[in-house]
Design an enzyme around this catalytic site. Structure first.
Site, mmCIF file in Angstrom:
data_model
loop_
_atom_site.group_PDB
_atom_site.id
_atom_site.type_symbol
_atom_site.label_atom_id
_atom_site.label_comp_id
_atom_site.label_asym_id
_atom_site.label_seq_id
_atom_site.Cartn_x
_atom_site.Cartn_y
_atom_site.Cartn_z
ATOM 1 N N ASP A 2 0.819 -1.206 0.000
ATOM 2 C CA ASP A 2 0.000 0.000 0.000
ATOM 3 C C ASP A 2 0.857 1.262 0.000
ATOM 4 O O ASP A 2 1.926 1.283 0.624
ATOM 5 C CB ASP A 2 -0.910 -0.014 1.239
ATOM 6 N N HIS A 19 2.473 3.005 -9.056
ATOM 7 C CA HIS A 19 2.378 1.547 -9.201
ATOM 8 C C HIS A 19 3.618 1.007 -9.921
ATOM 9 O O HIS A 19 4.132 -0.060 -9.583
ATOM 10 C CB HIS A 19 1.101 1.159 -9.948
ATOM 11 N N LEU A 113 12.440 -19.730 -3.728
ATOM 12 C CA LEU A 113 11.446 -18.838 -3.123
ATOM 13 C C LEU A 113 10.125 -19.022 -3.863
ATOM 14 O O LEU A 113 10.092 -18.988 -5.090
ATOM 15 C CB LEU A 113 11.895 -17.367 -3.265
HETATM 16 C C1 IPE Z 1 -1.144 0.213 -4.023
HETATM 17 O O1 IPE Z 1 -1.263 1.364 -3.306
HETATM 18 C C2 IPE Z 1 -2.253 -0.781 -3.838
HETATM 19 C C3 IPE Z 1 -2.819 -1.289 -5.115
HETATM 20 C C4 IPE Z 1 -4.096 -1.449 -5.281
HETATM 21 C C5 IPE Z 1 -1.960 -1.658 -6.229
HETATM 22 P P1 IPE Z 1 -2.469 2.385 -3.391
HETATM 23 O O2 IPE Z 1 -2.829 2.641 -4.818
HETATM 24 O O3 IPE Z 1 -3.589 1.937 -2.524
HETATM 25 O O4 IPE Z 1 -1.793 3.685 -2.787
HETATM 26 P P2 IPE Z 1 -2.473 4.799 -1.879
HETATM 27 O O5 IPE Z 1 -3.088 4.115 -0.698
HETATM 28 O O6 IPE Z 1 -3.471 5.520 -2.712
HETATM 29 O O7 IPE Z 1 -1.307 5.663 -1.495
HETATM 30 MG MG MG Z 2 -4.151 2.338 -0.576
#
Ligand code: IPE
Ligand code: MG
Length: 232
Positions: A2, A19, A113
């Protein structure tokens, strides 16, 4: 994983740029995990609820997975990484489903892994799907049979769960499997999560006393249980 969106927004970049940076962070953490002898790494890449995001972000995430697969699989394979993509594939494009299966097949012989990239995954979906499958086969529903029918039946329950990005919740991740998992929360945004951050989380894990419902005294007598983090 996140915090990608906030990482990008802080830099006046589109969320998808966060992303992309998140994929780079994952590459580093996979490498660091291999070096530290972690045997299983499970990441939450796209949740059942992420479909509710703006369409361009959803399609950006789908494209990014496809791109990451085409770029990363050869190197992962060389490093002995076995890939799995737990999650509901029924809503994914045929092309993406084909590349997920191809990546799983191409890395099926490796065991250094296990990397589970949960995609269109939800803990509730996993439990309901396992129960549905058992019922369909007329099998009894027990803790063992459910565990064996779930999307992560090929790995032990996680020892450590790290949530980045500062939220203090599970958000429908490994609901069943995380019953006795140690939880570590960090404000670090996922694109900034590096080997040093991983080491901080592992050190925190090492300080925890895992009792699995027993008393401290009983655990002290048990023969050196769970000394290592095997599954993060
Ligand atoms: C990545 O972070 C989670 C995914 C769904 C790929 P976010 O997109 O939730 O990032 P924030 O929370 O808006 O910063
Ligand atoms: Mg998020």
């Amino acid at each position: 994983m996140d915090g990608n969106g906030r990482w990008a927004q802080k830099r006046w970049l589109p969320r998808v740029a966060g992303h992309k940076q998140g994929v780079d962070a994952l590459r580093g953490i996979v490498q660091a995990s291999v070096e530290r002898g972690i045997r299983v790494l499970t990441v939450f890449a796209f949740s059942s609820e992420n479909w509710n995001r703006p369409v361009e972000e959803v399609s950006g995430l789908m494209d990014l997975l496809a791109l990451a697969l085409s770029r990363e699989v050869p190197r992962l394979s060389e490093n002995g990484v076995r890939l799995h993509f737990p999650g509901d594939r029924s809503r994914l494009s045929e092309k993406l489903v084909r590349s997920l299966s191809a990546a799983e097949q191409a890395t099926a012989g490796h065991d250094r892994l296990v990397l589970n990239v949960c995609f269109n995954y939800g803990g509730r979906w996993d439990i309901a799907e396992a129960a549905r499958r058992l019922a369909e086969r007329g099998e009894a529903i027990t803790e063992e049979s459910l565990t064996g029918a779930m999307a992560l039946a090929h790995v032990p329950d996680p020892d450590l769960l790290i949530r980045t990005g500062g939220e203090l919740r599970i958000s429908n991740f490994l609901l069943w499997q995380a019953a006795y998992t140690e939880l570590v929360f960090t404000d670090c945004l996922w694109p900034d999560f590096d080997a040093a951050e991983l080491d901080r989380a592992l050190a925190e894990f090492a300080r925890r006393e895992r009792r699995f419902g027993q008393t401290s005294e009983q655990r002290a007598q048990a023969p050196a249980p769970d000394a290592d983090t095997q599954h993060a």
